[in-house]
Scaffold this active site. Sequence first.
Site, PDB file in Angstrom:
ATOM      1  N   GLY B  30      38.021  16.933  14.416  1.00  0.00           N
ATOM      2  CA  GLY B  30      39.174  16.834  13.528  1.00  0.00           C
ATOM      3  C   GLY B  30      40.521  16.896  14.229  1.00  0.00           C
ATOM      4  O   GLY B  30      41.543  16.591  13.621  1.00  0.00           O
ATOM      5  N   CYS B 240      26.824  -3.619 -11.030  1.00  0.00           N
ATOM      6  CA  CYS B 240      27.327  -4.776 -10.296  1.00  0.00           C
ATOM      7  C   CYS B 240      26.955  -6.046 -11.047  1.00  0.00           C
ATOM      8  O   CYS B 240      25.808  -6.208 -11.461  1.00  0.00           O
ATOM      9  CB  CYS B 240      26.734  -4.798  -8.890  1.00  0.00           C
ATOM     10  N   CYS B 243      24.299  -8.042  -8.412  1.00  0.00           N
ATOM     11  CA  CYS B 243      22.985  -7.523  -8.033  1.00  0.00           C
ATOM     12  C   CYS B 243      22.467  -6.444  -8.969  1.00  0.00           C
ATOM     13  O   CYS B 243      21.321  -6.017  -8.842  1.00  0.00           O
ATOM     14  CB  CYS B 243      23.012  -7.012  -6.598  1.00  0.00           C
ATOM     15  N   CYS B 265      29.805  -4.933  -6.344  1.00  0.00           N
ATOM     16  CA  CYS B 265      29.705  -4.048  -5.181  1.00  0.00           C
ATOM     17  C   CYS B 265      30.834  -4.347  -4.208  1.00  0.00           C
ATOM     18  O   CYS B 265      31.113  -5.504  -3.906  1.00  0.00           O
ATOM     19  CB  CYS B 265      28.397  -4.272  -4.423  1.00  0.00           C
ATOM     20  N   CYS B 271      25.246  -5.596  -1.229  1.00  0.00           N
ATOM     21  CA  CYS B 271      25.044  -6.407  -2.430  1.00  0.00           C
ATOM     22  C   CYS B 271      24.079  -7.555  -2.141  1.00  0.00           C
ATOM     23  O   CYS B 271      23.134  -7.784  -2.901  1.00  0.00           O
ATOM     24  CB  CYS B 271      26.402  -6.946  -2.899  1.00  0.00           C
TER      25      CYS B 271
END
Lengths: 200, 285
Positions: B30, B240, B243, B265, B271
């Site tokens: 970090g 979606c 799909c 998606c 997808c």
Amino acid sequence: MKLDVVHDLQSVYRKVVNATSRPGMISNLSDEALSVENIPVQCAASIWVLALTLLDQEVTFKVYSAQAEKASRAINQLTYAKPVEINEADFIFVLSDAEEGSLEEAIELGKHGTLMNPHNSATIIVEAENVNDGVELLLSGPGIQTSTSVNVCLTGDWIASRNQKNREYPLGIDLMIIDKEHQLLSLPRTTQIIENRVVV
Amino acid sequence: MNTAYNFAFFDEGSKREIRRATLKAIAIPGYQVPFASREMPIGRGWGTGGLQLTLSLIGKTDVLKVIDQGSDESVNAVNIKKLVRDTTGVEITELTREATLIQSRHRIPEVPLNKDQILILQVPIPEPLRFYEPQESVTKKHHAEKEYSGAWLMLFEQIIKYGSMTTGADHPVMVHDRYVMAPSPIPRFDNPKMNHSEALILLGAGREKKVYAIPPYTKVVSLDFHDYPFEPETFQDKQCRLCGSTGVFFDELVDETTGGTVYQCNDTSYCIETLNSVEALGGVK
């Protein structure tokens, strides 16, 4: 076969990245280490491979060894890195023929960065007898799912020195331990070590 | 492969410098490690940080995937892929699970990453405190002192003004209980994927000259309050339109013929993969 400074060092770097991001996972550098020709001092070829991967004219180093002067000159000629006093060194090499207590001294005196710039700290590269057969150490911290154990054969009270040095996170030193079989164990400052002493 | 350039474009010295910074970044999760950030053949702020990390890591046997906001085919992703392929000759893939290196802008793929993969995120503004403190010397001091009240205050102000935290993307996280970090502008939906991730995550900001990292299995907590907990975007009851997937991150689109809202998606390769598997089962004709 000669060491390829582009592809071999890239693969060394990736192994170092893997070892550092997953402390306790041992990476084997023997493929690259075995391509090194003419090692100037008695030590594991993987030490040279690591030096070539990480050092250049922008960084400084210090060597602890019975042949420290010779090794320093060789590293300087090989990488153009500058040998300096221990408290300024970016990289510290502790070879297996170093005096007893050298590793503890390196840990104690190596720079641990400042709170503003904790990355300005030393990386200590130690040559050990073996990282697969020795005192059992229990590791935990980032990179380790719960805990993992390693068996490191390295003499001295280095764990206590390291705990003392790294007590004020994010300050601290990062350790890389390499053995005669070119196996690398990396212990960044975030890794907590518990020594698993068997009580008889 | 264009052999007029060095392997992976950079000279070895440049790679070494990035590599050293990356190793320190992994050792201090970090924390933003400054690095030199070389000139690249693409403009700063267009993924040069991620690209430099990719080039410093990549080897002959790697398989690379580059995505830009979930898409494998956007201009930015395609050009980065071209540059890396031309200078290294590595194989390029669109399948998440086949890739060893995944460079991404603003998304973490839907397919869970595994331990043999490294995710590289492009970061425009690596400093999570920049929004309220313009001086680098001051934000560095805040990080040194773990003085993050400003980060919470920023979220608190959003709650006061709008009733909820309004960070659409780049919701700040606390890494390993020490550093507040900008996760790059990934949607809040992707923040939980950083916590105890199996893959190493590297973040590179080329214009701001910083690299930082989240090692695998590292605690990453999105900043929030007890009474206003962190909430990722939800797409409940959404599906979606191509799909039929549910529970993934969607793009909200307007169907121009009906004027209604439709969902699709955001991760295009996910997808297509789902579509293909549905088709193989004889689902869609």
